[in-house]
Design an enzyme around this catalytic site. Sequence first.
Site, PDB file in Angstrom:
ATOM      1  N   SER A   1       0.839  -1.199   0.000  1.00 19.13           N
ATOM      2  CA  SER A   1       0.000   0.000   0.000  1.00 19.13           C
ATOM      3  C   SER A   1       0.875   1.250   0.000  1.00 19.13           C
ATOM      4  CB  SER A   1      -0.890   0.012   1.249  1.00 19.13           C
ATOM      5  OG  SER A   1      -1.495   1.269   1.446  1.00 19.13           O
ATOM      6  N   TYR A  27      -1.717   0.081  10.385  1.00 20.99           N
ATOM      7  CA  TYR A  27      -1.951  -0.557   9.083  1.00 20.99           C
ATOM      8  C   TYR A  27      -0.747  -0.369   8.173  1.00 20.99           C
ATOM      9  CZ  TYR A  27      -3.464  -1.045   4.265  1.00 20.99           C
ATOM     10  OH  TYR A  27      -3.527  -1.382   2.940  1.00 20.99           O
ATOM     11  N   LYS A  34       2.064  -3.156   6.577  1.00 25.49           N
ATOM     12  CA  LYS A  34       2.369  -3.329   5.157  1.00 25.49           C
ATOM     13  C   LYS A  34       3.869  -3.185   4.897  1.00 25.49           C
ATOM     14  CE  LYS A  34      -1.512  -4.431   3.316  1.00 25.49           C
ATOM     15  NZ  LYS A  34      -1.652  -5.769   2.699  1.00 25.49           N
TER      16      LYS A  34
END
Length: 327
Positions: A117, A141, A145
Amino acid sequence: MTWLITGGAGYIGAHVVRAMRGAGERVVVLDDLSTGNPDRLADDVPLVRGSAADRALLDRVLAEHEVTGVVHLAAKKQVGESVEKPLLYYRENVTGLNILLEAVAAVGVRRFLFSSSAAVYGVPEAEMITEAAPCVPISPYGETKLAGEWLVRAAGQAHGLSTGCLRYFNVAGAAEPQLSDTGVFNVIPMFFDRLTRGEAPRIFGDDYATPDGTCIRDYIHVADLADAHLAVARQLAAQDGPGDLTVNIGRGEGVSVRELADLVAEVTGHELKPEIEPRRAGDAAKAVASCERMSGELGWTAGRGVREMVESAWQGWLLHHPGPVAG
């Protein structure tokens, strides 16, 4: 080759399945269906319900289907939720990936494509974000990643895997209405949700250093994103030995939130004036991908524009949200 696609019944995953099958690739889907929907898949697509962190299940699936490559899409992906539940995100996104890579290495799978991402960049300051930009994620998050990329590359070097990490920018649209995003977490469905309830869309901050004061983002049609997965998968399959390819997936063009709101109003026929809310913490003024590596090394560029994203997303919204629509 036979590709295992984890999370293949999800919004992005189903598009990747569609693109790869359309190109003649063999696929098998592993999905726990926590957010995925089996109706997104054709009847002849093998679907195994279960977790990508279930080692016994992985061993069985990899062997029975003679898997030779993996596209790993299954993950938790809501930034706000990751702040509230970081332990969940690290368990699902990092520990789960570790288990999957252990299973892959044990059976000798040599191709691994990882869904990353643009969140790995955090709040970038560059006019165009290249893959060499500093990675300073600002949410659990984004951290998971980035840690996932590190883990994938390390496993690739240690076990002879050919790996790819795709850093998505803002994904939107649908190849077909039934494959559309059914959640209300991204900006376009958030606009749809408010407009169809007769409420004005919300814009968070209009005092950024941009031409109209609102944030600028790079949007990629989900069907283009799926085609990019196919291009990278075939690049990995063609390699003789291990190697890593980390690429941005975007259009290299910025669209402001106000411009997007105006386009949504035009497409939907709901022309309520947006409400301006205070800035959200961590929002960058501008985040636009440099796509030179993807075009230069793989000869691939996105072909669909923002209007097509909004129009196709609207058709999917109407399919999945039937009933009266506020005027």
